[in-house]
Design a protein around this motif. Structure first.
Motif, PDB file in Angstrom:
ATOM      1  N   GLY A  21       1.150  -1.372   0.030  1.00  0.00           N
ATOM      2  CA  GLY A  21       0.522   0.053   0.378  1.00  0.00           C
ATOM      3  C   GLY A  21       0.934   1.232   0.113  1.00  0.00           C
ATOM      4  N   GLU A  42       3.584  -8.297  -1.542  1.00  0.00           N
ATOM      5  CA  GLU A  42       1.999  -8.454  -1.505  1.00  0.00           C
ATOM      6  C   GLU A  42       1.484  -9.037  -1.440  1.00  0.00           C
ATOM      7  OE1 GLU A  42      -1.190  -6.977  -1.620  1.00  0.00           O
ATOM      8  OE2 GLU A  42       0.187  -4.968  -0.592  1.00  0.00           O
ATOM      9  N   GLY A  49      -3.168  -1.273  -1.980  1.00  0.00           N
ATOM     10  CA  GLY A  49      -3.160  -1.655  -0.478  1.00  0.00           C
ATOM     11  C   GLY A  49      -5.057  -0.909  -0.236  1.00  0.00           C
ATOM     12  N   ARG A  50      -5.011   0.323   0.575  1.00  0.00           N
ATOM     13  CA  ARG A  50      -6.487   0.599   0.438  1.00  0.00           C
ATOM     14  C   ARG A  50      -6.792   1.914  -0.278  1.00  0.00           C
ATOM     15  NH1 ARG A  50      -6.704   0.780   7.019  1.00  0.00           N
ATOM     16  NH2 ARG A  50      -4.206   0.368   6.578  1.00  0.00           N
ATOM     17  N   CYS A 131       0.634   4.180  -5.788  1.00  0.00           N
ATOM     18  CA  CYS A 131       0.817   3.699  -5.489  1.00  0.00           C
ATOM     19  C   CYS A 131       1.343   3.306  -6.768  1.00  0.00           C
ATOM     20  CB  CYS A 131      -0.200   2.978  -5.405  1.00  0.00           C
ATOM     21  SG  CYS A 131      -0.548   2.694  -3.374  1.00  0.00           S
ATOM     22  N   THR A 311      -7.175  -6.622   3.884  1.00  0.00           N
ATOM     23  CA  THR A 311      -8.343  -5.412   4.790  1.00  0.00           C
ATOM     24  C   THR A 311      -8.376  -5.715   6.551  1.00  0.00           C
ATOM     25  OG1 THR A 311      -8.474  -3.811   2.878  1.00  0.00           O
ATOM     26  CG2 THR A 311      -9.247  -3.156   5.167  1.00  0.00           C
TER      27      THR A 311
END
Length: 377
Positions: A21, A42, A49-50, A131, A311
């Motif tokens: 992330g 990852e 990520g989020r 990212c 998550t």
């Protein structure tokens, strides 16, 4: 099968960053720029990520992708503003001109004051562009996807850390001079074994920190154009009826496509219904609030982050009773004699949980690693 970046734990071993992330990528980038060998692991099949953006319509160019994850920054976020400059990415202010739609149990009120999202900053292509840009700047092979970490072992005599992971159906072993865990703390406590076990106060700190966005569910409805603007609406709305409790103009910052996104109330019975039923309920609500043109969507997107096992953990579907201002002090300190470090928005001392907090934590973790002597030295 051992996938050793070095054949044994020595001072030549890399730093392993777990989680690609924003925080993990900032950590890896900072270490790489300082000349430290780094590998980023990852569990997902993507970085970000989020942060997650999806095409508004099939075939939409990247500039017209829409955020299903973290979205906004603000001009008072120093670490995020610094990153924008470093990456030569210019934020754009969230569209907010026009009236607010406030739905009560009996009607929709037109409030003429500025939208509640005035001053929010977005990125063309969505926040995930940060990212993707950071990952593209790392050496080839530095980011390893589809790799889920299962165990960390602190090696004796200052030899570093042994890391166990699963890649597809294969077990992998890595040796590192240090490890940075750039994951939600609760997810770490739930999914990674530590040998020896972490001290009880540290375990409690990991479990007690709520995960930002873990209870959130976002829905996006795409239209041929942002028709509400012509009617003097900002696209910002609040509803007492739902299913969306808060709505924003999510239209791509380039092109002509329009989009509205909202947060599902948590908990809400429709969250366990079918996608078809949720879409129908969302569209009915948007018709009530913005008129009949809202009844002709071109596409519908949604994501319930509480159902994402990379998550959230069981129980995260409930919103936290309070949101911390800063992460626990224990997660600002290295463990295991300086070989285990923490990063992520939940560890930040600045804007806890937000993009700025993730960036700050990545810079902080990298600086912390750089201050530590190399393992085995």
């Amino acid at each position: 099968m051992a996938n050793n970046l070095t054949s044994e734990p020595t001072s030549a071993a890399p730093v392993l960053v777990v989680g690609a992330g924003l925080a993990g990528l900032i950590t890896a980038r900072t270490l790489h720029k300082a000349g430290v060998p780094v590998q980023l692991l990852e569990a997902r099949d993507r970085v970000g990520g989020r942060t997650l953006a999806v095409p508004a319509l099939p075939g939409s160019p990247e500039e017209e992708w829409l955020d299903l994850g973290a979205t906004w920054g603000w001009a008072h976020h120093p670490f995020l503003m610094r990153l924008f400059k470093e990456l030569a990415i210019d934020p754009v202010e969230q569209p907010s001109t026009g009236a607010t739609a406030y739905e009560t149990t009996d009607t929709v009120h037109r409030l003429p004051h500025p939208s509640g999202s005035a001053g929010y900053l977005r990125l063309v292509g969505g926040a995930a562009i940060l990212c993707r840009t950071l990952a593209a700047g790392l050496p080839a092979g530095a980011v390893q996807l589809n790799t889920r970490v299962t165990q960390l072992r602190h090696l004796a005599n200052g030899s570093g850390v042994e890391l166990q992971a699963v890649q597809g159906r294969s077990a992998q072993t890595y040796f590192a001079r240090a490890v940075v865990l750039a994951l939600p703390p609760r997810l770490v406590a739930h999914s990674i074994a530590f040998v020896p076990a972490l001290a009880a106060p540290l375990q409690q700190a990991l479990r007690s920190v709520p995960t930002w966005m873990s209870h959130a569910m976002k829905s996006i409805v795409v239209y041929a154009e942002p028709f509400w603007r012509q009617q003097g609406w900002s696209g910002f709305g609040v509803s007492q009826l739902g299913p969306l409790s808060e709505i924003h103009d999510a239209s791509p910052l380039v092109g002509n496509t329009g989009a509205l996104f909202g947060f599902f109330g948590a908990p809400h019975p429709l969250r366990t219904a079918s996608v078809t039923d949720r879409q129908a309920a969302v569209v009915r609500q948007l018709v009530r609030m913005f008129g009949p043109q809202a009844g002709a969507p071109l596409a519908y997107h949604e994501l319930d982050w509480s159902l994402d096992p990379l998550t959230s953990v069981p129980g995260d579907e409930q919103p936290p009773l309070a949101v911390p201002l800063q992460g626990p002090e224990l997660l600002r300190q290295p463990a295991w004699a300086g070989t285990l470090h923490w990063a992520g928005a939940e560890t930040s001392a600045s804007e806890w949980g937000r993009l700025d907090g993730a960036v700050e934590s990545g810079y902080y973790a990298a600086a912390q690693v750089l201050r530590q002597p190399a393992s085995g030295a």
